[in-house]
Write a protein that holds these residues in place. Sequence first.
Motif, PDB file in Angstrom:
ATOM      1  N   PHE A 145       0.778   3.656  18.005  1.00  0.00           N
ATOM      2  CA  PHE A 145      -0.059   4.838  18.130  1.00  0.00           C
ATOM      3  C   PHE A 145       0.747   6.139  18.013  1.00  0.00           C
ATOM      4  O   PHE A 145       0.203   7.218  18.238  1.00  0.00           O
ATOM      5  N   HIS A 146       2.018   6.032  17.655  1.00  0.00           N
ATOM      6  CA  HIS A 146       2.883   7.218  17.584  1.00  0.00           C
ATOM      7  C   HIS A 146       3.345   7.548  16.170  1.00  0.00           C
ATOM      8  O   HIS A 146       3.504   8.722  15.830  1.00  0.00           O
ATOM      9  N   LYS A 147       3.548   6.523  15.349  1.00  0.00           N
ATOM     10  CA  LYS A 147       4.152   6.773  14.037  1.00  0.00           C
ATOM     11  C   LYS A 147       3.794   5.666  13.058  1.00  0.00           C
ATOM     12  O   LYS A 147       3.140   4.679  13.421  1.00  0.00           O
ATOM     13  N   THR A 148       4.253   5.845  11.819  1.00  0.00           N
ATOM     14  CA  THR A 148       4.171   4.816  10.787  1.00  0.00           C
ATOM     15  C   THR A 148       5.592   4.400  10.433  1.00  0.00           C
ATOM     16  O   THR A 148       6.357   5.210   9.893  1.00  0.00           O
ATOM     17  N   PRO A 149       5.982   3.173  10.744  1.00  0.00           N
ATOM     18  CA  PRO A 149       7.333   2.722  10.392  1.00  0.00           C
ATOM     19  C   PRO A 149       7.512   2.677   8.871  1.00  0.00           C
ATOM     20  O   PRO A 149       6.533   2.663   8.116  1.00  0.00           O
ATOM     21  N   PRO A 150       8.744   2.628   8.394  1.00  0.00           N
ATOM     22  CA  PRO A 150       9.001   2.492   6.953  1.00  0.00           C
ATOM     23  C   PRO A 150       8.403   1.193   6.405  1.00  0.00           C
ATOM     24  O   PRO A 150       8.156   0.243   7.155  1.00  0.00           O
ATOM     25  N   LYS A 151       8.212   1.166   5.104  1.00  0.00           N
ATOM     26  CA  LYS A 151       7.600  -0.004   4.465  1.00  0.00           C
ATOM     27  C   LYS A 151       8.344  -1.290   4.794  1.00  0.00           C
ATOM     28  O   LYS A 151       7.709  -2.305   5.114  1.00  0.00           O
ATOM     29  N   GLU A 152       9.664  -1.277   4.717  1.00  0.00           N
ATOM     30  CA  GLU A 152      10.423  -2.509   4.963  1.00  0.00           C
ATOM     31  C   GLU A 152      10.222  -3.021   6.384  1.00  0.00           C
ATOM     32  O   GLU A 152      10.214  -4.233   6.614  1.00  0.00           O
ATOM     33  N   GLU A 153      10.061  -2.127   7.337  1.00  0.00           N
ATOM     34  CA  GLU A 153       9.805  -2.560   8.707  1.00  0.00           C
ATOM     35  C   GLU A 153       8.411  -3.162   8.830  1.00  0.00           C
ATOM     36  O   GLU A 153       8.217  -4.169   9.529  1.00  0.00           O
ATOM     37  N   LEU A 182       0.087   6.255   2.538  1.00  0.00           N
ATOM     38  CA  LEU A 182       0.511   5.531   1.342  1.00  0.00           C
ATOM     39  C   LEU A 182       1.488   4.412   1.687  1.00  0.00           C
ATOM     40  O   LEU A 182       1.456   3.333   1.091  1.00  0.00           O
ATOM     41  N   THR A 183       2.365   4.656   2.657  1.00  0.00           N
ATOM     42  CA  THR A 183       3.322   3.629   3.082  1.00  0.00           C
ATOM     43  C   THR A 183       2.604   2.398   3.607  1.00  0.00           C
ATOM     44  O   THR A 183       2.940   1.257   3.258  1.00  0.00           O
ATOM     45  N   LEU A 184       1.592   2.615   4.443  1.00  0.00           N
ATOM     46  CA  LEU A 184       0.817   1.504   5.002  1.00  0.00           C
ATOM     47  C   LEU A 184       0.086   0.746   3.893  1.00  0.00           C
ATOM     48  O   LEU A 184       0.101  -0.492   3.840  1.00  0.00           O
ATOM     49  N   LEU A 185      -0.530   1.470   2.966  1.00  0.00           N
ATOM     50  CA  LEU A 185      -1.263   0.837   1.868  1.00  0.00           C
ATOM     51  C   LEU A 185      -0.315   0.076   0.946  1.00  0.00           C
ATOM     52  O   LEU A 185      -0.631  -1.036   0.483  1.00  0.00           O
ATOM     53  N   ASP A 186       0.850   0.645   0.687  1.00  0.00           N
ATOM     54  CA  ASP A 186       1.836  -0.004  -0.180  1.00  0.00           C
ATOM     55  C   ASP A 186       2.333  -1.304   0.442  1.00  0.00           C
ATOM     56  O   ASP A 186       2.450  -2.337  -0.229  1.00  0.00           O
ATOM     57  N   ALA A 187       2.611  -1.290   1.734  1.00  0.00           N
ATOM     58  CA  ALA A 187       3.074  -2.502   2.414  1.00  0.00           C
ATOM     59  C   ALA A 187       1.985  -3.580   2.396  1.00  0.00           C
ATOM     60  O   ALA A 187       2.269  -4.766   2.190  1.00  0.00           O
ATOM     61  N   THR A 188       0.741  -3.166   2.589  1.00  0.00           N
ATOM     62  CA  THR A 188      -0.373  -4.117   2.570  1.00  0.00           C
ATOM     63  C   THR A 188      -0.495  -4.769   1.201  1.00  0.00           C
ATOM     64  O   THR A 188      -0.635  -5.996   1.084  1.00  0.00           O
ATOM     65  N   LEU A 189      -0.447  -3.960   0.152  1.00  0.00           N
ATOM     66  CA  LEU A 189      -0.567  -4.494  -1.209  1.00  0.00           C
ATOM     67  C   LEU A 189       0.587  -5.420  -1.539  1.00  0.00           C
ATOM     68  O   LEU A 189       0.397  -6.489  -2.139  1.00  0.00           O
ATOM     69  N   ILE A 201      -4.926  -7.627   7.806  1.00  0.00           N
ATOM     70  CA  ILE A 201      -5.739  -6.500   8.272  1.00  0.00           C
ATOM     71  C   ILE A 201      -4.776  -5.348   8.520  1.00  0.00           C
ATOM     72  O   ILE A 201      -3.814  -5.503   9.272  1.00  0.00           O
ATOM     73  N   SER A 202      -5.024  -4.221   7.891  1.00  0.00           N
ATOM     74  CA  SER A 202      -4.153  -3.073   8.129  1.00  0.00           C
ATOM     75  C   SER A 202      -4.988  -1.807   8.168  1.00  0.00           C
ATOM     76  O   SER A 202      -6.040  -1.719   7.539  1.00  0.00           O
ATOM     77  N   MET A 203      -4.508  -0.848   8.933  1.00  0.00           N
ATOM     78  CA  MET A 203      -5.208   0.436   8.988  1.00  0.00           C
ATOM     79  C   MET A 203      -4.248   1.529   9.423  1.00  0.00           C
ATOM     80  O   MET A 203      -3.335   1.312  10.224  1.00  0.00           O
ATOM     81  N   SER A 204      -4.468   2.688   8.825  1.00  0.00           N
ATOM     82  CA  SER A 204      -3.804   3.912   9.235  1.00  0.00           C
ATOM     83  C   SER A 204      -4.842   4.665  10.061  1.00  0.00           C
ATOM     84  O   SER A 204      -5.963   4.901   9.594  1.00  0.00           O
ATOM     85  N   MET A 205      -4.504   5.012  11.288  1.00  0.00           N
ATOM     86  CA  MET A 205      -5.500   5.507  12.240  1.00  0.00           C
ATOM     87  C   MET A 205      -5.762   7.009  12.108  1.00  0.00           C
ATOM     88  O   MET A 205      -5.124   7.702  11.325  1.00  0.00           O
TER      89      MET A 205
END
Length: 251
Positions: A145-153, A182-189, A201-205
């Motif tokens: 609930f604080h941040k979006t980690p990098p794609k690799e994480e 975009l990072t969240l969507l890229d990791a999901t794809l 299941i993924s979401m950016s809040m």
Amino acid sequence: MRPVTVRTIKIGEGRPKICVPIVEAEKEGILAQAAALRGLPLDMAEWRADWYQDVQDISRVVDTVRELRKVLGDLPLLFTIRTAAEGGAVKMAAEAYAELCAAVARSGYADLIDVEVFTARETAEDIVREVHRAGAKVVASNHDFHKTPPKEELLRRFRHMEALGADIWKIAVMPQNGRDVLTLLDATLTMTEAEDCSPVISMSMAALGAVSRLSGEVFGSAVTFAAAGRASAPGQISVDKMSEMLDILRI
């Protein structure tokens, strides 16, 4: 992607499934909100049991989930205890958390059990095994609930869920800017491009990440959460609007 069949639906196939959370403190309110879901355009329900005033009492939780099953009929049910460590409403010892998840799975009234595999790190493998032994499916989850980690994480976390044998892998993160979305969507794809991938299941809040709740069919998120009454997370859209927008995007 390998779809997961739960009662009448296949998660990971076709349009993202719409899940509506039930967020009430008392048993009567929980059952009333479940009854109010009839006729709404949803595919599954989630009981956010961390809001339940008697969540620390296993017998009462099992009794309530039994009554909930009667009200929901054949609608798939996801049982979730979202702990305070991941943005939920309850603090619970690891042993109590594991025992409650296993007890609800053994009851047979919930189809899927949410397991916070990083918060419950030491007991996660045991919980997954017990839930599967009971015949229920596991939604491995992680919330920031604080941040979006990098794609690799994010990919590392998804792969850890895979290694645990979870049936569905869920990550929710908080964006600080558009590139976080975009990072969240890229990791999901990236995860879902693999043919042997389980449903993700993924979401950016929050409002900034709302597009991620709508674009699952493009980027690979198999379930989206929508509100019917009180929302359980920032950025949730009403179930009616969600269904309408998903249909528009399909056209």
